[in-house]
Write a protein that holds these residues in place. Structure first.
Motif, PDB file in Angstrom:
ATOM      1  N   LYS A 114       0.872  -1.179   0.000  1.00  0.00           N
ATOM      2  CA  LYS A 114       0.000   0.000   0.000  1.00  0.00           C
ATOM      3  C   LYS A 114       0.904   1.222   0.000  1.00  0.00           C
ATOM      4  O   LYS A 114       1.860   1.288   0.774  1.00  0.00           O
ATOM      5  CB  LYS A 114      -0.895   0.023   1.237  1.00  0.00           C
ATOM      6  CG  LYS A 114      -1.870  -1.126   1.305  1.00  0.00           C
ATOM      7  CD  LYS A 114      -2.658  -1.080   2.594  1.00  0.00           C
ATOM      8  CE  LYS A 114      -3.548  -2.296   2.705  1.00  0.00           C
ATOM      9  NZ  LYS A 114      -4.192  -2.377   4.000  1.00  0.00           N
ATOM     10  N   LEU A 116       0.923   5.489   0.105  1.00  0.00           N
ATOM     11  CA  LEU A 116       0.241   6.757   0.315  1.00  0.00           C
ATOM     12  C   LEU A 116       1.059   7.827  -0.403  1.00  0.00           C
ATOM     13  O   LEU A 116       2.248   7.997  -0.125  1.00  0.00           O
ATOM     14  CB  LEU A 116       0.135   7.083   1.805  1.00  0.00           C
ATOM     15  CG  LEU A 116      -0.483   8.430   2.160  1.00  0.00           C
ATOM     16  CD1 LEU A 116      -1.930   8.510   1.682  1.00  0.00           C
ATOM     17  CD2 LEU A 116      -0.411   8.663   3.652  1.00  0.00           C
ATOM     18  N   GLU A 117       0.420   8.509  -1.348  1.00  0.00           N
ATOM     19  CA  GLU A 117       1.104   9.538  -2.135  1.00  0.00           C
ATOM     20  C   GLU A 117       0.484  10.904  -1.899  1.00  0.00           C
ATOM     21  O   GLU A 117      -0.692  11.007  -1.615  1.00  0.00           O
ATOM     22  CB  GLU A 117       0.966   9.243  -3.636  1.00  0.00           C
ATOM     23  CG  GLU A 117       1.795   8.123  -4.159  1.00  0.00           C
ATOM     24  CD  GLU A 117       1.658   7.995  -5.660  1.00  0.00           C
ATOM     25  OE1 GLU A 117       1.987   8.967  -6.368  1.00  0.00           O
ATOM     26  OE2 GLU A 117       1.224   6.929  -6.115  1.00  0.00           O
ATOM     27  N   LYS A 118       1.314  11.917  -2.058  1.00  0.00           N
ATOM     28  CA  LYS A 118       0.840  13.297  -2.074  1.00  0.00           C
ATOM     29  C   LYS A 118       1.740  14.053  -3.036  1.00  0.00           C
ATOM     30  O   LYS A 118       2.972  13.956  -2.928  1.00  0.00           O
ATOM     31  CB  LYS A 118       0.898  13.932  -0.690  1.00  0.00           C
ATOM     32  CG  LYS A 118       0.335  15.332  -0.691  1.00  0.00           C
ATOM     33  CD  LYS A 118       0.294  15.950   0.678  1.00  0.00           C
ATOM     34  CE  LYS A 118      -0.318  17.324   0.531  1.00  0.00           C
ATOM     35  NZ  LYS A 118      -0.233  18.092   1.715  1.00  0.00           N
ATOM     36  N   TYR A 122       5.815   9.695  -2.673  1.00  0.00           N
ATOM     37  CA  TYR A 122       5.389   8.776  -1.618  1.00  0.00           C
ATOM     38  C   TYR A 122       5.530   9.454  -0.265  1.00  0.00           C
ATOM     39  O   TYR A 122       6.573  10.027   0.041  1.00  0.00           O
ATOM     40  CB  TYR A 122       6.225   7.508  -1.594  1.00  0.00           C
ATOM     41  CG  TYR A 122       6.184   6.665  -2.846  1.00  0.00           C
ATOM     42  CD1 TYR A 122       5.248   6.877  -3.857  1.00  0.00           C
ATOM     43  CD2 TYR A 122       7.079   5.641  -3.024  1.00  0.00           C
ATOM     44  CE1 TYR A 122       5.221   6.097  -4.991  1.00  0.00           C
ATOM     45  CE2 TYR A 122       7.066   4.844  -4.165  1.00  0.00           C
ATOM     46  CZ  TYR A 122       6.133   5.090  -5.139  1.00  0.00           C
ATOM     47  OH  TYR A 122       6.119   4.309  -6.262  1.00  0.00           O
ATOM     48  N   VAL A 123       4.495   9.363   0.530  1.00  0.00           N
ATOM     49  CA  VAL A 123       4.566   9.793   1.925  1.00  0.00           C
ATOM     50  C   VAL A 123       5.044   8.608   2.753  1.00  0.00           C
ATOM     51  O   VAL A 123       5.917   8.724   3.602  1.00  0.00           O
ATOM     52  CB  VAL A 123       3.197  10.301   2.422  1.00  0.00           C
ATOM     53  CG1 VAL A 123       3.242  10.622   3.899  1.00  0.00           C
ATOM     54  CG2 VAL A 123       2.753  11.509   1.617  1.00  0.00           C
ATOM     55  N   CYS A 124       4.441   7.445   2.465  1.00  0.00           N
ATOM     56  CA  CYS A 124       4.863   6.217   3.124  1.00  0.00           C
ATOM     57  C   CYS A 124       4.408   5.017   2.305  1.00  0.00           C
ATOM     58  O   CYS A 124       3.543   5.124   1.433  1.00  0.00           O
ATOM     59  CB  CYS A 124       4.349   6.133   4.552  1.00  0.00           C
ATOM     60  SG  CYS A 124       2.578   5.966   4.690  1.00  0.00           S
ATOM     61  N   ARG A 126       3.562   0.694   2.889  1.00  0.00           N
ATOM     62  CA  ARG A 126       3.331  -0.376   3.866  1.00  0.00           C
ATOM     63  C   ARG A 126       3.302  -1.699   3.109  1.00  0.00           C
ATOM     64  O   ARG A 126       2.710  -1.791   2.043  1.00  0.00           O
ATOM     65  CB  ARG A 126       2.019  -0.146   4.598  1.00  0.00           C
ATOM     66  CG  ARG A 126       1.749  -1.142   5.704  1.00  0.00           C
ATOM     67  CD  ARG A 126       0.435  -0.849   6.405  1.00  0.00           C
ATOM     68  NE  ARG A 126       0.459   0.359   7.182  1.00  0.00           N
ATOM     69  CZ  ARG A 126       0.931   0.447   8.428  1.00  0.00           C
ATOM     70  NH1 ARG A 126       1.442  -0.600   9.021  1.00  0.00           N
ATOM     71  NH2 ARG A 126       0.884   1.590   9.077  1.00  0.00           N
ATOM     72  N   LYS A 145       8.674   5.149   5.832  1.00  0.00           N
ATOM     73  CA  LYS A 145       8.262   6.547   5.869  1.00  0.00           C
ATOM     74  C   LYS A 145       9.328   7.453   5.257  1.00  0.00           C
ATOM     75  O   LYS A 145      10.507   7.125   5.260  1.00  0.00           O
ATOM     76  CB  LYS A 145       8.010   6.994   7.312  1.00  0.00           C
ATOM     77  CG  LYS A 145       6.830   6.306   7.967  1.00  0.00           C
ATOM     78  CD  LYS A 145       6.630   6.872   9.352  1.00  0.00           C
ATOM     79  CE  LYS A 145       5.337   6.407   9.963  1.00  0.00           C
ATOM     80  NZ  LYS A 145       5.090   7.091  11.242  1.00  0.00           N
TER      81      LYS A 145
END
Length: 194
Positions: A114, A116-118, A122-124, A126, A145
């Motif tokens: 998984k 998480l993008e912004k 990539y923000v983090c 998993r 992270k």
């Protein structure tokens, strides 16, 4: 109007027996924190190839230097911290400065990934990793992270801005020194050749 509750509603049944004591949930172990960075060279097609991963964990500093350095790093994590039961796999929190770059080399090795993008970064990340090479399989859960989100500056600027420039340096090596034609012989080169 008349509303017959017994005809239109069913009673709610609670499957839990309130008289029995509830088992206490298993306490969660604190995650282990690991800091890592990878170094790459570019091949003839300008593709970035990792050749070195350096990591710092509670056991000290580790280096993995080969064309399989990221696999070796992940194998180390699995072998050192892993659990033979997937459900009991420990959580490791890995920090990299610019996880979009360093983490992109790990993607193909992780299960249940998984991201998480912004702003296309990539923000983090998993995922889980399975170490399987010798002995029983061992599993670890990884949360990777981006430390740049915590300290939004280039690594080279951190020592100066945090007032410990005499203790740390970045950009001390010429990046183009490592490339597809020098990788096999760079450690054997004389000072004059470098």
């Amino acid at each position: 109007y008349y509303f017959d509750i017994s005809a239109c509603c069913r009673p709610i049944e609670n499957p839990e027996d309130e008289t029995q004591p509830k088992p206490k949930p298993k306490p969660k172990n604190k995650p282990t924190y690991i800091y890592f960075d990878s170094e790459t060279y570019t091949n003839k097609n300008n593709k970035h190839i990792p050749y070195l991963v350096c990591a710092k964990d509670k056991h000290g500093t580790k280096s993995f230097e080969s064309k399989y350095c990221l696999e070796e790093f992940l194998d180390y994590l699995g072998k050192t911290y892993g659990s033979t039961k997937f459900d009991d796999a420990p959580e490791l929190v890995l920090y990299a400065h610019n996880v979009t770059y360093d983490g992109s080399f790990m993607i193909k090795h992780l299960m249940n990934l998984k991201i998480l993008e912004k702003d296309n970064k990539y923000v983090c990340m998993r995922g889980e990793y399975c170490y399987w090479k010798d002995g029983p399989k061992k599993f670890v859960k990884l949360l990777i992270k981006d430390s740049y989100r915590l300290i939004p500056m280039m690594l080279a600027d951190i020592p100066k801005n945090l007032d410990f420039k005499e203790m740390a340096q970045k950009e001390v090596m010429y990046y183009d020194m490592y490339n597809h034609s020098t990788m096999g012989r760079i450690t054997k080169m004389s000072r004059k050749e470098i």
